[in-house]
Write a protein that holds these residues in place. Structure first.
Motif, PDB file in Angstrom:
ATOM      1  N   ARG A  77       0.858  -1.253   0.265  1.00  0.00           N
ATOM      2  CA  ARG A  77      -0.096   0.037  -0.053  1.00  0.00           C
ATOM      3  C   ARG A  77       0.803   1.151   0.036  1.00  0.00           C
ATOM      4  O   ARG A  77       1.261   1.845   1.005  1.00  0.00           O
ATOM      5  CB  ARG A  77      -0.965  -0.194   1.195  1.00  0.00           C
ATOM      6  N   PRO A  78       1.269   1.550  -1.216  1.00  0.00           N
ATOM      7  CA  PRO A  78       2.415   2.720  -1.134  1.00  0.00           C
ATOM      8  C   PRO A  78       2.043   3.984  -0.711  1.00  0.00           C
ATOM      9  O   PRO A  78       2.587   4.796  -0.250  1.00  0.00           O
ATOM     10  CB  PRO A  78       2.606   2.824  -2.707  1.00  0.00           C
ATOM     11  N   SER A  79       0.550   4.285  -0.781  1.00  0.00           N
ATOM     12  CA  SER A  79      -0.072   5.517  -0.370  1.00  0.00           C
ATOM     13  C   SER A  79      -0.702   5.444   1.013  1.00  0.00           C
ATOM     14  O   SER A  79      -1.493   6.370   1.514  1.00  0.00           O
ATOM     15  CB  SER A  79      -0.970   6.407  -1.172  1.00  0.00           C
ATOM     16  N   ASN A  80      -0.578   4.578   1.798  1.00  0.00           N
ATOM     17  CA  ASN A  80      -1.038   4.209   3.261  1.00  0.00           C
ATOM     18  C   ASN A  80      -0.743   5.420   4.247  1.00  0.00           C
ATOM     19  O   ASN A  80       0.660   5.459   4.564  1.00  0.00           O
ATOM     20  CB  ASN A  80      -0.734   2.807   3.847  1.00  0.00           C
ATOM     21  N   PRO A  81      -1.611   6.142   4.633  1.00  0.00           N
ATOM     22  CA  PRO A  81      -1.344   7.392   5.287  1.00  0.00           C
ATOM     23  C   PRO A  81      -0.487   7.038   6.950  1.00  0.00           C
ATOM     24  O   PRO A  81       0.375   7.687   7.189  1.00  0.00           O
ATOM     25  CB  PRO A  81      -2.526   7.888   5.733  1.00  0.00           C
ATOM     26  N   GLU A  82      -0.978   5.803   7.343  1.00  0.00           N
ATOM     27  CA  GLU A  82      -0.271   5.531   8.764  1.00  0.00           C
ATOM     28  C   GLU A  82       1.039   5.077   8.581  1.00  0.00           C
ATOM     29  O   GLU A  82       1.843   5.624   9.244  1.00  0.00           O
ATOM     30  CB  GLU A  82      -1.352   4.405   9.158  1.00  0.00           C
ATOM     31  N   LEU A  83       1.264   4.361   7.667  1.00  0.00           N
ATOM     32  CA  LEU A  83       2.719   3.682   7.304  1.00  0.00           C
ATOM     33  C   LEU A  83       3.573   4.981   6.989  1.00  0.00           C
ATOM     34  O   LEU A  83       4.638   5.045   7.575  1.00  0.00           O
ATOM     35  CB  LEU A  83       2.551   2.714   6.122  1.00  0.00           C
ATOM     36  N   LEU A  84       3.206   5.825   6.011  1.00  0.00           N
ATOM     37  CA  LEU A  84       3.957   7.072   5.743  1.00  0.00           C
ATOM     38  C   LEU A  84       4.102   7.895   6.902  1.00  0.00           C
ATOM     39  O   LEU A  84       5.296   8.362   7.221  1.00  0.00           O
ATOM     40  CB  LEU A  84       3.129   7.789   4.530  1.00  0.00           C
ATOM     41  N   ALA A  85       3.139   8.092   7.655  1.00  0.00           N
ATOM     42  CA  ALA A  85       3.365   8.848   8.893  1.00  0.00           C
ATOM     43  C   ALA A  85       4.394   8.219   9.785  1.00  0.00           C
ATOM     44  O   ALA A  85       5.246   8.878  10.629  1.00  0.00           O
ATOM     45  CB  ALA A  85       2.019   9.330   9.671  1.00  0.00           C
ATOM     46  N   LEU A  86       4.338   7.061  10.100  1.00  0.00           N
ATOM     47  CA  LEU A  86       5.084   6.175  10.976  1.00  0.00           C
ATOM     48  C   LEU A  86       6.712   6.397  10.344  1.00  0.00           C
ATOM     49  O   LEU A  86       7.528   6.532  11.075  1.00  0.00           O
ATOM     50  CB  LEU A  86       4.811   4.623  11.390  1.00  0.00           C
TER      51      LEU A  86
END
Length: 283
Positions: free
Chosen positions: A249-258
């Motif tokens: 999930r390249p655009s997953n907001p939770e992962l990107l924030a983490l």
């Protein structure tokens, strides 16, 4: 009455010889006849307030089946009125305790008793694969309710019992096997959420990895695994698993924030480490 009269005492028998005072409210439904029940308790002689038994002192929970004759009658009366997470005082006369004989060297003859009991959880027996899956789902939902109300230890107990129903399920129809696989992934990640809240990060890592072994595409698995590593200060491992999740999930907001948080914390840690190293060298 066999104890001090108080407005918050609940009368559980017609003769008034078993009463209950709720010390902490529980959540959900109550156990029924034949259910397996798990409790922590402390037992006291009511007259002298002398403690004569305690699972907390032994650091071991106590499990029994309701209406099996394994516990005093007062418990058989009171525990079906309790909800998971509830902690209560139970008062009883000797006839609902150890009777006229008492217990040799422990409980005197005709002793009135007081118990402090915490209901950790309960579960039903299941036979078929369909029953086991249905009960696993039921305990998972119970765990969700407990978790949402802040009863994390009790939620963890419910999730573990949910997992126990299906962790060794194999002799069943293919669709049941797949249903079980997906359900146990969800349960494992809920267990991880409990461990994260309890700051038991090593156990959270272990169960997240087990979940990802069953479903390598699960984004919650990567997020909770990475978060556990972040809390341990293991920034490289955190970043590694965030990036693995982002592959799905390249655009997953939770992962990107983490990922952003982990990179900033790693950078800050490296700067602090260099400062400490320079000070050591200067000295």
């Amino acid at each position: 009455m066999i104890n001090d009269s108080n407005m918050d005492l609940i009368n559980l028998t017609k003769d008034g010889n078993v009463t209950k005072r709720i010390l902490r409210e529980g959540v959900g439904v109550s156990p029924e006849k034949g259910n397996s029940v798990c409790v922590h308790y402390e037992s006291f002689l009511q007259e002298t307030n002398t403690k004569f038994d305690s699972t907390r002192d032994r650091k071991a929970e106590f499990t029994f089946n309701l209406n099996s004759g394994k516990v005093v009658e007062a418990w058989e009366v009171a525990i079906p009125t309790m909800k998971v997470g509830e902690k209560a005082e139970i008062f009883c006369s000797s006839e609902y305790g150890y009777g006229d004989e008492g217990r040799t060297h422990i409980v005197p003859r005709k002793a009135n008793l007081r118990f402090e009991v915490e209901l950790l959880g309960f579960w039903e027996n299941a036979n078929s694969a369909a029953e086991r899956i249905a009960l696993a789902e039921k305990k998972k939902l119970e765990g969700n309710q407990l978790f949402q109300t802040g009863l994390t230890e009790e939620a963890l107990f419910a999730y573990r019992k949910a997992r126990d129903y299906i962790k060794d399920l194999w002799n069943c129809e293919p669709e049941e096997l797949e249903q079980s696989r997906l359900l146990i992934v969800t349960i494992q990640l809920n267990i991880a959420a409990c461990y994260l809240r309890l700051k038991n990060y090593e156990f959270a890592i272990e169960v997240c990895k087990r979940a990802l072994n069953r479903d390598c595409t699960n984004i919650k698995g990567y997020y909770r695994l990475a978060l556990a590593y972040l809390e341990l200060g293991e920034f490289d491992q955190c970043i590694e698993f965030v990036k693995l999740g982002l592959e799905y999930r390249p655009s997953n907001p939770e992962l990107l924030a983490l990922l952003s948080t982990a990179e900033k914390k790693k950078e800050r840690w490296l700067k602090e480490s260099k400062k400490i190293y320079r000070k050591m060298c200067d000295n």
